[in-house]
Each structure stands twice: as C-alpha cells, then as structure tokens.
Design a protein around this motif. Structure first.
Motif, short mmCIF file in Angstrom:
data_model
loop_
_atom_site.label_atom_id
_atom_site.label_comp_id
_atom_site.label_asym_id
_atom_site.label_seq_id
_atom_site.Cartn_x
_atom_site.Cartn_y
_atom_site.Cartn_z
N VAL A 71 0.84 -1.21 0.00
CA VAL A 71 0.00 0.00 0.00
C VAL A 71 0.87 1.26 0.00
O VAL A 71 0.64 2.19 -0.78
N ALA A 100 -3.45 5.82 4.06
CA ALA A 100 -3.85 4.64 3.28
C ALA A 100 -3.68 3.35 4.07
O ALA A 100 -4.55 2.46 4.01
N THR A 104 -6.87 0.96 5.05
CA THR A 104 -6.89 -0.42 4.54
C THR A 104 -6.63 -1.45 5.62
O THR A 104 -6.65 -2.66 5.35
N THR A 106 -3.77 -1.98 7.13
CA THR A 106 -2.46 -2.57 6.86
C THR A 106 -1.34 -1.76 7.50
O THR A 106 -0.22 -1.75 6.99
#
Length: 160
Positions: A71, A100, A104, A106
């Motif tokens: 990502v 991000a 997400t 992550t």
C-alpha cells in the motif's frame, strides 16, 4: 529481587529473536544477490525486528507486513506519477501512505519509508513487485517458519 527484563528467559528469547532477525536479513541479502536487485533499499531490517521481536503486535501480522509495504509503495508510485520527484511530493506521499495504511487496515510503521524512497528516487513501477512485494512475502514466509518450527509458537494470530 531481579528485574524481569533481565531474567534468563528474556535473555534467551532476545538471543533467539536476534538470531532469527540475522538469519532473515542474511537470506534477504542472498536473494538480492541472486536476483541482482538490492532488497536492502527498503526497511526490511526494521520489519523483521518487529515481526520477530513482537510477533503478537498487530503491525507484525502478515496483512500489515505485506499489505503495508504494498500500500505505501503504491501511494508513493501514484504520487510520483501525479506530482513528480520533488521533496515536497515525497513528504506528502509519506503522509498519504499513513492514511492509506490506516484505511486499509495494513498499518506497518517500517513501510512508511517506501513512498519516500519511491518519490525521491524516481523509482519505476517494477519496484512494487521487486523488491517490495517479493521482500515482504519472503519475510512473512521466514517469520512463519521461524515462529512455528524453530520457536514452536503460533504465528500469525491471523492472516487477514
């Protein structure tokens, strides 16, 4: 009374974790020589410290390890394409990659350097696959073997 941080069990655990980290980075270096691509350009050393030293932490799980690197590199590549290889664009890419990774699910702190490297180094899209995806997958595979076969402990807590 002895401080628990310095007990024999903790020293042994630290030695085992240190050996695991050294072996993982050695294997990564070997792979980078064979592949003729320097995998050490991204923060796999800090990733392996996290995954080996704190395997129960959320950022040490495979989703965060692999996903965070992918990502954040994708964000860096998108920012590079849109804004060019400028220092201010690299800074913006780091900030956007944090967002991000949170969005997400992550979040992996060592991956935060990927967009900086991508933008400031004007790196190609192939950087996403080798070294980023290949390196993160290799580290996850190493961590799985290390924790399950060497330490005889469960890892990961979950894959996704």
């Amino acid at each position: 009374m002895r401080n628990s941080r310095h007990g024999h069990r903790n020293v042994l655990a630290g030695m085992v974790a240190g050996l695991g980290g050294a072996l993982a980075i050695g294997a990564m270096e070997w792979f980078s020589v064979v592949a003729q691509y320097p995998l050490a350009v991204i923060p796999f050393a800090t990733s392996i410290v996290l995954v080996i030293g704190s395997p129960e932490a959320e950022p040490a799980q495979p989703r965060a390890l692999i996903g965070g690197h992918v990502v954040s590199a994708l964000v860096g590549l998108a920012v590079l394409k849109l804004l060019g290889p400028h220092a201010w664009a690299a800074a913006a890419a780091v900030g956007l990659s944090i967002l991000a990774m949170y969005v997400t699910g992550t979040f992996h702190p060592p991956a935060g350097i990927n967009p900086l490297l991508v933008v400031s180094g004007n790196l190609p899209w192939t950087f996403l696959f080798v070294p980023v995806l290949a390196g993160a997958a290799l580290l996850a595979a190493f961590a799985l073997v290390w924790h399950r076969w060497v330490r005889r402990q469960p890892w990961p807590r979950r894959w996704l």
